[in-house]
Design a protein around this motif. Structure first.
Motif, PDB file in Angstrom:
ATOM      1  N   PHE A 190       9.330  -8.939  47.195  1.00 23.35           N
ATOM      2  CA  PHE A 190       8.063  -8.814  46.484  1.00 23.35           C
ATOM      3  C   PHE A 190       7.745 -10.075  45.667  1.00 23.35           C
ATOM      4  N   SER A 191       8.677 -10.539  44.860  1.00 24.72           N
ATOM      5  CA  SER A 191       8.413 -11.692  43.989  1.00 24.72           C
ATOM      6  C   SER A 191       8.123 -12.955  44.794  1.00 24.72           C
ATOM      7  N   ARG A 192       8.727 -13.060  45.978  1.00 29.09           N
ATOM      8  CA  ARG A 192       8.451 -14.222  46.826  1.00 29.09           C
ATOM      9  C   ARG A 192       7.074 -14.116  47.471  1.00 29.09           C
ATOM     10  N   ASP A 193       6.752 -12.913  47.938  1.00 30.41           N
ATOM     11  CA  ASP A 193       5.488 -12.728  48.654  1.00 30.41           C
ATOM     12  C   ASP A 193       4.291 -12.591  47.726  1.00 30.41           C
ATOM     13  N   TRP A 194       4.540 -12.127  46.485  1.00 31.23           N
ATOM     14  CA  TRP A 194       3.438 -11.897  45.534  1.00 31.23           C
ATOM     15  C   TRP A 194       3.766 -12.582  44.200  1.00 31.23           C
ATOM     16  N   PRO A 195       3.744 -13.916  44.177  1.00 31.15           N
ATOM     17  CA  PRO A 195       4.102 -14.647  42.952  1.00 31.15           C
ATOM     18  C   PRO A 195       3.018 -14.532  41.876  1.00 31.15           C
ATOM     19  N   PHE A 196       3.389 -14.890  40.667  1.00 27.90           N
ATOM     20  CA  PHE A 196       2.433 -14.889  39.554  1.00 27.90           C
ATOM     21  C   PHE A 196       1.293 -15.860  39.823  1.00 27.90           C
ATOM     22  N   GLN A 197       0.093 -15.461  39.427  1.00 27.60           N
ATOM     23  CA  GLN A 197      -1.081 -16.323  39.491  1.00 27.60           C
ATOM     24  C   GLN A 197      -1.922 -16.097  38.238  1.00 27.60           C
ATOM     25  N   THR A 198      -2.773 -17.049  37.941  1.00 30.21           N
ATOM     26  CA  THR A 198      -3.691 -16.881  36.826  1.00 30.21           C
ATOM     27  C   THR A 198      -4.864 -16.001  37.268  1.00 30.21           C
ATOM     28  N   THR A 199      -5.649 -15.549  36.295  1.00 34.90           N
ATOM     29  CA  THR A 199      -6.813 -14.717  36.585  1.00 34.90           C
ATOM     30  C   THR A 199      -7.915 -15.053  35.589  1.00 34.90           C
ATOM     31  N   PRO A 200      -9.172 -14.969  35.995  1.00 31.40           N
ATOM     32  CA  PRO A 200     -10.269 -15.190  35.044  1.00 31.40           C
ATOM     33  C   PRO A 200     -10.572 -13.964  34.199  1.00 31.40           C
ATOM     34  N   HIS A 201      -9.932 -12.830  34.510  1.00 27.05           N
ATOM     35  CA  HIS A 201     -10.290 -11.563  33.866  1.00 27.05           C
ATOM     36  C   HIS A 201      -9.321 -11.254  32.713  1.00 27.05           C
ATOM     37  N   PHE A 202      -9.779 -11.450  31.480  1.00 24.68           N
ATOM     38  CA  PHE A 202      -8.963 -11.115  30.315  1.00 24.68           C
ATOM     39  C   PHE A 202      -9.806 -10.278  29.360  1.00 24.68           C
ATOM     40  N   ALA A 203      -9.108  -9.456  28.555  1.00 20.17           N
ATOM     41  CA  ALA A 203      -9.800  -8.617  27.579  1.00 20.17           C
ATOM     42  C   ALA A 203      -8.995  -8.567  26.294  1.00 20.17           C
ATOM     43  N   LEU A 204      -9.686  -8.726  25.169  1.00 21.36           N
ATOM     44  CA  LEU A 204      -9.054  -8.669  23.859  1.00 21.36           C
ATOM     45  C   LEU A 204      -8.934  -7.214  23.406  1.00 21.36           C
ATOM     46  N   THR A 205      -8.235  -6.421  24.199  1.00 19.68           N
ATOM     47  CA  THR A 205      -8.045  -5.019  23.874  1.00 19.68           C
ATOM     48  C   THR A 205      -7.166  -4.874  22.644  1.00 19.68           C
ATOM     49  N   PHE A 206      -7.271  -3.733  21.976  1.00 24.93           N
ATOM     50  CA  PHE A 206      -6.697  -3.604  20.637  1.00 24.93           C
ATOM     51  C   PHE A 206      -5.167  -3.677  20.634  1.00 24.93           C
ATOM     52  N   GLY A 207      -4.501  -2.914  21.483  1.00 27.08           N
ATOM     53  CA  GLY A 207      -3.043  -2.857  21.433  1.00 27.08           C
ATOM     54  C   GLY A 207      -2.363  -4.098  21.949  1.00 27.08           C
ATOM     55  N   SER A 208      -2.969  -4.755  22.922  1.00 26.94           N
ATOM     56  CA  SER A 208      -2.420  -5.975  23.501  1.00 26.94           C
ATOM     57  C   SER A 208      -3.521  -6.645  24.307  1.00 26.94           C
ATOM     58  N   LEU A 209      -3.375  -7.932  24.510  1.00 34.02           N
ATOM     59  CA  LEU A 209      -4.334  -8.631  25.359  1.00 34.02           C
ATOM     60  C   LEU A 209      -4.087  -8.211  26.807  1.00 34.02           C
ATOM     61  N   THR A 210      -5.164  -7.919  27.532  1.00 29.64           N
ATOM     62  CA  THR A 210      -5.049  -7.415  28.898  1.00 29.64           C
ATOM     63  C   THR A 210      -5.531  -8.460  29.896  1.00 29.64           C
ATOM     64  N   LEU A 211      -4.730  -8.688  30.932  1.00 33.76           N
ATOM     65  CA  LEU A 211      -5.137  -9.489  32.083  1.00 33.76           C
ATOM     66  C   LEU A 211      -5.303  -8.552  33.273  1.00 33.76           C
ATOM     67  N   LYS A 212      -6.428  -8.678  33.957  1.00 28.13           N
ATOM     68  CA  LYS A 212      -6.681  -7.828  35.123  1.00 28.13           C
ATOM     69  C   LYS A 212      -6.811  -8.707  36.359  1.00 28.13           C
ATOM     70  N   TYR A 213      -6.301  -8.192  37.485  1.00 29.81           N
ATOM     71  CA  TYR A 213      -6.272  -8.976  38.722  1.00 29.81           C
ATOM     72  C   TYR A 213      -7.088  -8.305  39.814  1.00 29.81           C
ATOM     73  N   ASP A 214      -7.724  -9.145  40.606  1.00 28.73           N
ATOM     74  CA  ASP A 214      -8.423  -8.639  41.781  1.00 28.73           C
ATOM     75  C   ASP A 214      -7.420  -8.044  42.753  1.00 28.73           C
ATOM     76  N   ILE A 215      -7.890  -7.150  43.569  1.00 25.02           N
ATOM     77  CA  ILE A 215      -7.033  -6.498  44.547  1.00 25.02           C
ATOM     78  C   ILE A 215      -6.493  -7.540  45.531  1.00 25.02           C
ATOM     79  N   ASP A 216      -5.246  -7.359  45.973  1.00 21.20           N
ATOM     80  CA  ASP A 216      -4.574  -8.272  46.901  1.00 21.20           C
ATOM     81  C   ASP A 216      -4.282  -9.643  46.288  1.00 21.20           C
ATOM     82  N   ARG A 217      -4.298  -9.733  44.945  1.00 19.30           N
ATOM     83  CA  ARG A 217      -4.070 -11.020  44.285  1.00 19.30           C
ATOM     84  C   ARG A 217      -2.588 -11.229  43.962  1.00 19.30           C
ATOM     85  N   ILE A 218      -1.978 -10.287  43.254  1.00 19.40           N
ATOM     86  CA  ILE A 218      -0.549 -10.411  42.912  1.00 19.40           C
ATOM     87  C   ILE A 218       0.251  -9.207  43.394  1.00 19.40           C
TER      88      ILE A 218
END
Length: 250
Positions: A190-218
């Motif tokens: 899994f880690s080889r086939d689906w490595p970490f990538q950046t995303t343009p989708h972030f949200a300043l949600t209250f409990g923690s900052l959230t990063l959201k990824y498009d489908i088939d991205r990571i």
């Protein structure tokens, strides 16, 4: 007499600096939203296979910049396969329904994810089905600062020169997400086939900052739209303290 009273009240609030609290929601109160939702079938069509367009969106009084941002982001989610963004949602609806085959559908949604510290977090979703095994889903966030009356970019919330550090912390959140969901146990590659990538989708949600990824991205399609959570203490020295929950509204 009523006009005189209003004029006197206006003068008083200017002296006291309280006009915003008297005439608009204060920043520690949720911003009221107007809800607009409808579903249209192709004109004259009847039956379960009629092409349809569904819109579920929001607007806000006295926040034209936020309304424009929602409209623009929904239109970006509705972009055509060649990347063209429709001039309006009405134009998109007409073109889609006029060209759609039986069973085709298009959904666009904007909803409030959170409000806190003078921020309005909007989550936007899209789904377009034009045949085949899967439809085309899309996601986006809007982080709107009510003090500045603007949509925040990642650069707006980061301290100068900290973008690389931000993505290093995000990479650690990705590793924690893989472990928590036991994805490497389910698939040793899994880690080889689906490595970490950046995303343009972030949200300043209250409990923690959230990063959201498009489908088939990571992750594979079956995982959907992954979310990575970054606790704010890990972002000390990276994100401007102004945007830490509980520090923005005085």
């Amino acid at each position: 007499m009523r006009l005189l009273k209003l004029a006197a009240l206006g003068s008083l609030c200017l002296l006291l600096g309280a006009c915003q609290n008297l005439f608009k929601p204060s920043l520690d109160e949720p911003l009221p939203a107007r809800h607009n939702a409808f579903e249209h079938l192709r004109a004259g069509c009847q039956g379960e296979q009629c092409p349809l367009f569904n819109l579920d969106t929001l607007s806000f009084d006295d926040e034209p910049a936020l309304n424009e941002a929602i409209d623009r982001q929904l239109r970006e989610l509705a972009r055509s396969q060649d990347g063209a963004i429709p001039g309006s949602l009405d134009i998109y609806e007409k073109r889609f329904l006029d060209s759609a085959q039986p069973g085709w559908s298009s959904y666009l949604q904007a909803k409030i994810r959170e409000q806190h510290d003078g921020l309005v977090i909007i989550e936007l979703s899209s789904y377009r089905f034009t045949g085949g095994e899967y439809g085309e889903p899309g996601r986006a966030f809007i982080n709107y600062d009510r003090r500045l009356h603007k949509v925040l970019t990642l650069q707006d919330i980061l301290l100068p020169g900290q973008e690389e550090s931000f993505w290093k912390v995000a990479r650690m959140a990705h590793q924690a997400w893989v472990l928590q969901n036991k994805l490497d146990e389910q698939d040793p590659n899994f880690s080889r086939d689906w490595p970490f990538q950046t995303t343009p989708h972030f949200a300043l949600t209250f409990g923690s900052l959230t990063l959201k990824y498009d489908i088939d991205r990571i992750a594979p399609h079956s995982v959907g739209h992954p979310e990575l959570k970054i606790p704010y203490p890990r972002l000390n020295g990276i994100v401007k303290p102004y945007y830490f929950p509980g520090r923005g509204v005085q």
